[in-house]
Motif scaffolding. Sequence first.
Motif, short mmCIF file in Angstrom:
data_model
loop_
_atom_site.label_atom_id
_atom_site.label_comp_id
_atom_site.label_asym_id
_atom_site.label_seq_id
_atom_site.Cartn_x
_atom_site.Cartn_y
_atom_site.Cartn_z
N VAL A 125 0.82 -1.22 0.00
CA VAL A 125 0.00 0.00 0.00
C VAL A 125 0.86 1.27 0.00
CG1 VAL A 125 -1.64 1.35 1.36
CG2 VAL A 125 -1.97 -1.10 1.09
N PHE A 126 1.88 1.31 0.86
CA PHE A 126 2.67 2.53 1.04
C PHE A 126 4.03 2.42 0.34
CE2 PHE A 126 0.33 2.48 5.27
CZ PHE A 126 -0.68 3.32 4.82
N LEU A 127 4.51 3.54 -0.17
CA LEU A 127 5.85 3.61 -0.73
C LEU A 127 6.87 3.66 0.41
CD1 LEU A 127 5.25 6.27 -3.53
CD2 LEU A 127 5.69 3.83 -3.88
N GLY A 128 7.87 2.80 0.31
CA GLY A 128 8.88 2.76 1.35
C GLY A 128 9.58 4.09 1.55
N LYS A 129 9.80 4.83 0.47
CA LYS A 129 10.52 6.10 0.58
C LYS A 129 9.74 7.15 1.37
CE LYS A 129 8.88 8.00 -3.85
NZ LYS A 129 9.30 8.47 -5.19
N LYS A 130 8.42 6.97 1.50
CA LYS A 130 7.62 7.90 2.28
C LYS A 130 7.80 7.67 3.79
CE LYS A 130 5.40 10.09 -1.06
NZ LYS A 130 5.48 11.57 -1.25
N ILE A 131 8.14 6.44 4.15
CA ILE A 131 8.30 6.08 5.56
C ILE A 131 9.75 6.22 6.01
CG2 ILE A 131 7.99 4.18 7.22
CD1 ILE A 131 5.79 3.13 5.29
N PRO B 287 12.06 8.49 6.07
CA PRO B 287 12.55 9.59 6.92
C PRO B 287 12.35 9.36 8.42
CG PRO B 287 11.41 10.48 5.01
CD PRO B 287 11.16 9.00 5.00
N LEU B 288 11.33 8.58 8.78
CA LEU B 288 11.07 8.31 10.20
C LEU B 288 11.87 7.11 10.71
CD1 LEU B 288 7.34 9.24 10.12
CD2 LEU B 288 8.97 10.12 11.80
N LEU B 289 12.65 6.50 9.83
CA LEU B 289 13.56 5.43 10.23
C LEU B 289 15.01 5.88 10.04
CD1 LEU B 289 11.64 2.42 8.66
CD2 LEU B 289 11.80 2.99 11.09
N GLN B 290 15.20 7.18 9.99
CA GLN B 290 16.52 7.76 9.78
C GLN B 290 17.51 7.26 10.83
OE1 GLN B 290 16.40 12.02 9.80
NE2 GLN B 290 18.60 12.24 9.99
N GLY B 291 18.68 6.85 10.36
CA GLY B 291 19.71 6.39 11.27
C GLY B 291 19.73 4.89 11.47
N GLY C 35 10.92 15.23 14.16
CA GLY C 35 10.09 14.03 14.24
C GLY C 35 8.61 14.32 14.04
N ARG C 36 8.11 15.38 14.67
CA ARG C 36 6.69 15.69 14.56
C ARG C 36 6.33 16.11 13.14
NH1 ARG C 36 3.65 19.94 18.53
NH2 ARG C 36 4.86 21.47 17.35
N ALA C 37 7.18 16.91 12.50
CA ALA C 37 6.90 17.35 11.13
C ALA C 37 6.92 16.18 10.17
CB ALA C 37 7.93 18.40 10.71
N LYS C 38 7.85 15.26 10.36
CA LYS C 38 7.92 14.08 9.50
C LYS C 38 6.69 13.20 9.69
CE LYS C 38 12.96 13.98 9.31
NZ LYS C 38 14.19 13.26 9.72
N LEU C 39 6.23 13.09 10.94
CA LEU C 39 5.03 12.30 11.21
C LEU C 39 3.80 12.95 10.58
CD1 LEU C 39 3.69 9.90 12.62
CD2 LEU C 39 3.50 11.33 14.68
N ALA C 40 3.73 14.28 10.60
CA ALA C 40 2.62 14.98 9.97
C ALA C 40 2.59 14.73 8.46
CB ALA C 40 2.71 16.48 10.25
N ASP C 41 3.77 14.72 7.84
CA ASP C 41 3.87 14.41 6.40
C ASP C 41 3.38 12.99 6.12
OD1 ASP C 41 4.82 16.70 5.10
OD2 ASP C 41 6.87 16.32 5.72
N LEU C 42 3.87 12.04 6.92
CA LEU C 42 3.51 10.64 6.71
C LEU C 42 2.02 10.40 6.93
CD1 LEU C 42 4.38 7.75 6.11
CD2 LEU C 42 4.87 7.47 8.56
#
Length: 202
Positions: free
Chosen positions: A42-48, A50-54, A160-167
């Motif tokens: 369902v979801f594109l991996g590249k969209k997620i 950023p929240l797995l950075q590092g 983190g919050r901004a990235k979560l809002a995007d996702l």
Amino acid sequence: MKVWKVALGLVIALFVISAVVWWIRPKEEDQFVLPERVCGDVFLGKKIQPLLQGVKSEVEVENIRDFPGSRENTSSPVCEMRAKGRSVAFRVDHPSYPEKQVDIEKENRFVVQLGSAYGVYAESSGTMILEIPCPTKKESDVALFLNVGASMAREGEKGGRAKLADLTGYAARTLAQNVYKCKGADKLPEGPVHIKKGEGTR
């Protein structure tokens, strides 16, 4: 003799460039990259990502109760990604019976909105909960209840919050438009969910 010196200089230059490239590349390759599509494709991996950075190890992806489910499946499917130090999770409930927006704003510290969809940002758990209008033939006042959480937001990491809002915005549009085919979902705006202060702690 001059030609030999020039050739030697070129060899040394190439060696230095190669060494620099070798030094940089392992650091880039250490970052784990999600598959092109996740969560039941369902979801594109590249969209997620950023929240797995590092993350430097493989991420475990688990689909529970056949995520993303369907209108006929009311068992609250979940998709969760876990790795050392990072996690991202999605949960869907459909149909859901939404609270009035005015009540949500009165009871919570932070509220979120994406066009006609609205809900809550739970800062302590790093979770956004969004109620997306998704009427059925039998019931007009029902919603798609989407819960998106990330450890990066829960732990208060920078961005983190901004990235979560995007996702959350992306996940809401994807599920409402492509999976559940919610009436009016094509009007959900592009971009992240909007976060604002509620009245819960005043």
